[in-house]
Write an enzyme that holds these catalytic residues in place. Structure first.
Site, mmCIF file in Angstrom:
data_model
loop_
_atom_site.group_PDB
_atom_site.id
_atom_site.type_symbol
_atom_site.label_atom_id
_atom_site.label_comp_id
_atom_site.label_asym_id
_atom_site.label_seq_id
_atom_site.Cartn_x
_atom_site.Cartn_y
_atom_site.Cartn_z
ATOM 1 N N GLY A 90 0.780 -1.357 -0.130
ATOM 2 C CA GLY A 90 0.135 0.134 -0.207
ATOM 3 C C GLY A 90 0.714 1.159 -0.122
ATOM 4 O O GLY A 90 1.950 1.269 -0.578
ATOM 5 N N LEU A 149 -4.354 -5.113 -4.779
ATOM 6 C CA LEU A 149 -3.486 -4.114 -4.687
ATOM 7 C C LEU A 149 -2.101 -5.123 -4.194
ATOM 8 O O LEU A 149 -2.207 -5.441 -3.081
ATOM 9 C CB LEU A 149 -3.818 -3.048 -3.777
ATOM 10 C CG LEU A 149 -2.735 -1.882 -3.456
ATOM 11 C CD1 LEU A 149 -2.534 -1.233 -4.883
ATOM 12 C CD2 LEU A 149 -3.383 -1.087 -2.427
ATOM 13 N N ASP A 150 -1.100 -4.793 -4.901
ATOM 14 C CA ASP A 150 0.112 -5.419 -4.579
ATOM 15 C C ASP A 150 0.184 -6.703 -4.108
ATOM 16 O O ASP A 150 1.094 -7.498 -3.567
ATOM 17 C CB ASP A 150 0.740 -4.625 -3.544
ATOM 18 C CG ASP A 150 0.879 -2.829 -3.722
ATOM 19 O OD1 ASP A 150 0.989 -2.604 -4.563
ATOM 20 O OD2 ASP A 150 0.775 -2.363 -2.633
ATOM 21 N N GLU A 151 -0.587 -7.443 -4.578
ATOM 22 C CA GLU A 151 -0.769 -8.989 -4.263
ATOM 23 C C GLU A 151 -0.511 -9.802 -5.527
ATOM 24 O O GLU A 151 -0.685 -11.201 -5.448
ATOM 25 C CB GLU A 151 -2.289 -9.221 -3.827
ATOM 26 C CG GLU A 151 -2.418 -8.669 -2.443
ATOM 27 C CD GLU A 151 -1.820 -9.201 -1.390
ATOM 28 O OE1 GLU A 151 -1.195 -10.282 -1.362
ATOM 29 O OE2 GLU A 151 -2.283 -8.815 -0.084
#
Lengths: 299, 299, 299, 299
Positions: free
Chosen positions: C217, C243-245
């Protein structure tokens, strides 16, 4: 872009107008830190950062770098330096007051390969390398456009070993004209004569494309390939009269394997060269590097 | 402890009784992979891992390592090898079938410094290094206790350059007696004669305490200190007749600085030496290293 | 400069006109390598490089990437692909023939921080990243000059979360117009909607400025500073709806210490970000990255 | 072996009988270094090493660590400390005189995995970790033999979360009996209660087998595998009441790839854990680590 950097450096000067560094080398003995720090306190200076090193606590040299903040520094320079000479004499010190606003006038030498020059220009534009780039000197025309687009003078001086003397004479003239204090050899592939080097002791930084002392001299990547090494490297050092033998400032390596041909080693090596040179230059610009014989102390 | 390892190796043998590796070197040409993989399929083998390398797609050598699982392998060894000779002839191959259960009989040579020996023993006990350590040979008595407590024979053979011939004769006798297939020089500080080396081509692994080719020969840490390098390293290589010139298997480095004396370099270096040697030995034990001239291919 | 790259890519196309890659995913079983390599041989192709991976030898998926040289490839594409469908069916394969001369049409998204964009442009000019950069899209005007000077179209599309939908509609239109096959988020600081992402599955590469999954994040450097970590990192991954995964392609770290403020972490981080992203993009362009669930296989 | 270390530590004490460290934390203001260094000089002490750090030159805390040599130190301890209290009061200092000959009495806690314990014992025997290991406490019997063979008391205390209170009571009794000053959790897999931790503030060092703050809590290697990270790490930190949230002393990472299963991550991780923990412990033993809120300053 050039203007853009001038603006940044102007701002930097303003923010650091009271900031200086004191570098000292002297025989080790008790009381040095007390004397120097008391002197600074008594002259209204606050120590921001301090690093010291005893080469050998029993009878070697002592080195110290103190960065300090002193309100109204500009007007007090002479006073400080004069007052300090007493302490310096007492402890038999070699010393230097370096004012952060005296941004170093720099010349960059480059041949055909532009990656080190580009990295330096890039970090200079980013404000990572605080220097005034006065000129670029090259024995090739290749970088002219990129350099001039930044408003930096570009001098093309063809060079080879047969005309070394007149080439260096031309170069020295340019360097003098620009009051150069630091020369960076950013993959400049010509050997400098002892005569040339003698004008800039500990002021010429080179990047050698090997992990010194391995592969001193020409064609290091080819020789690394022949030898079958599993790591390749680069070395940034001050230039002395002995080829690739000067005091090392910084080194870096990367892993390679049997699949990597010479062209791959060169490609991987370019990344090491540019980051190693940029770090070495940065430390020099911050007055963190002290030459001690054929070694460096990096504070 | 020794018993403990025997148990582990026994279990390992059981789990890998159908596992083998096929290593091939031959002139590059189309159809090699197809021929070899079809051969394996037709003989009931499943390829588990495969790595290949073309030294030069236009006319160089081709190397391949295939690890395969073949039910009932023990009974089919001769059959496989005989059947393969046709393909080998067709493609002009040098090749080797290596059976995972043929755990390599290993001797470790050590002098005074025990850290590399200790690392090997430790990783051997952990099951990281699958080898049968048949004996330790040393020119010092220092490691005897640690070695014998693991149930490993320890031979003390004093050595110096004046008695090299008779020392090596004694060592060779021991090595023959134990049917040694791999010799690890774990900081063994005596030079081996070409005569000795000729008995074990590409079967002697040394750890040199520098980042070769820098600091070939004696006292590398002292010389690294004198030179003022910013990184020190270690190199594991096969021993050939030329001192420290054999094919490099693995190298490692660590950062040092001006504060590090020779004693510090040695301390930092010990960590590099032990991990670099352990990795090189592991790859050798897994038949991942192919010697190609004076270089290695590590699959 | 743009012309300069076009020339390079033209030359590259010429040198690689017979070169392709075959990527396969299928349930593991004996005989796959034999079948594929025999197919290639029988169609006149020579395997140049081959990497394989069994997720689990007992019943998982099998992955293979073969790079091959096939004289007259251009005229044989359809033939090859048609002929291969039999094998594919037999082994239940998902597969892809990728022709090296089909250089990927790429768009780069960037916000204010230019360092990742600059690194990509630089490595593209160097011939390290073989792609056709069709356009740059930014929510800031800052990079326009540098981009247009290379002859690349620059689209300025102001963005914020309130107008996300229309912004993405505009972006998609541009991407379609340019037939974009790869989107690189080079520090583009806007979140993409699932709708947008769904148009480019495993075709959007992001650089996140932390060592994921740490500091997912916003404001990762600030949070790294607060936590007092001793290493900071960057992560390049494919973008998914979380997100960012998304599947991680590459990560890198550098050492920091207590003296490093947030501004220093950002500076150090920039170097990591640019090299990590450049590596990830390079591997993608060479068809070395296979997405397997939420992980990547990098051959 | 235990005797062997006692001998080494005895020699170390003799060589360092005049050596001490002064650690100071106080509000930043001009004159601190001058005052402290003058005090040391006036008391016959020579500064050997000095590191300082201003959290924020405009109004934060100032930290300094000075290592000094003072002839006849043993007889002058009280004198020094009393005399210093004036300066301390003037600058509002928290401070500590630490005498190098006061070797720290240490307890090591371990569960089943022995690699971190073994590394500590090994570096202790090598003279790299100068500590008096008073006892090992474990909830498994596995390490008893190795520990007792070195002459170190081994306490077996079975533990689980249901009997935590009585377990910790037993442990505390042992720790008190041995006057323990430092507790090292060398892969001790039980959670400590706030009550226990409160007895040893900033005196308990743990190794967590992930790159914190990624994978806080249980099974970090399994979770790293699930996430598909490309680097794994380990973190050494002081233990506070919040699980894995204490001030970080040191971290390390290694590269992994898609072929590495959980068992491989654990194997690779063991190497990181042991070196990261050993470095953290070394710095603590040398009084180089100052806790500042939830961060550490490592001089």
């Amino acid at each position: 872009m050039g203007n853009h950097v001038s603006e940044k450096n102007k701002l930097f000067r303003k923010e650091n107008e009271d900031r200086a560094r004191l570098l000292i080398k002297c025989p080790d003995q008790p009381g040095i830190v007390a004397a120097v720090s008391s002197f600074l306190r008594d002259n209204g200076a606050n120590i921001i950062e301090s690093s010291q090193y005893s080469a050998n606590p029993e009878g070697g040299n002592f080195f110290i770098r103190m960065e300090f903040e002193c309100p109204g520094l500009r007007g007090k320079r002479t006073l400080l330096e004069t007052a300090f000479s007493d302490i310096a004499q007492q402890f038999n010190m070699e010393y230097d007051f370096l004012y952060v606003t005296d941004i170093k006038k720099t010349a960059i030498f480059v041949s055909k390969e532009p990656h080190c020059l580009m990295e330096l220009l890039w970090e200079w534009q980013n404000g990572e390398l605080i220097m005034d780039i006065e000129c670029i000197i090259s024995n090739y025309e290749d970088s002219r456009e990129a350099v001039e687009s930044l408003g930096i003078p570009f001098y093309y001086i063809p060079a080879n070993k047969d005309i070394r003397k007149q080439v260096e004479a031309q170069q020295l003239e340019i360097l003098k004209k620009h009051n150069i204090e630091l020369i960076i050899l950013a993959r400049y592939m010509q050997i400098l004569t002892p005569e040339f080097v003698s004008h800039y002791p500990n002021q010429i930084i080179n990047i050698h494309h090997s992990f010194l002392p391995a592969f001193i001299g020409a064609r290091p990547y080819e020789r690394a390939y022949e030898r079958g090494v599993k790591l390749i490297g680069a070395t940034s050092h001050y230039v002395t009269n002995d080829l690739d033998e000067g005091p090392i400032i910084e080194q870096g390596v990367e892993r390679v394997n049997h699949r990597d041909k010479v062209v791959d080693l060169k490609r991987i090596g370019r990344q090491i060269e540019r980051s190693v040179l940029a770090r070495a230059v940065k430390w020099h610009l911050q007055d963190r590097v002290i030459v001690d014989g054929n070694k460096t102390i990096v504070f």
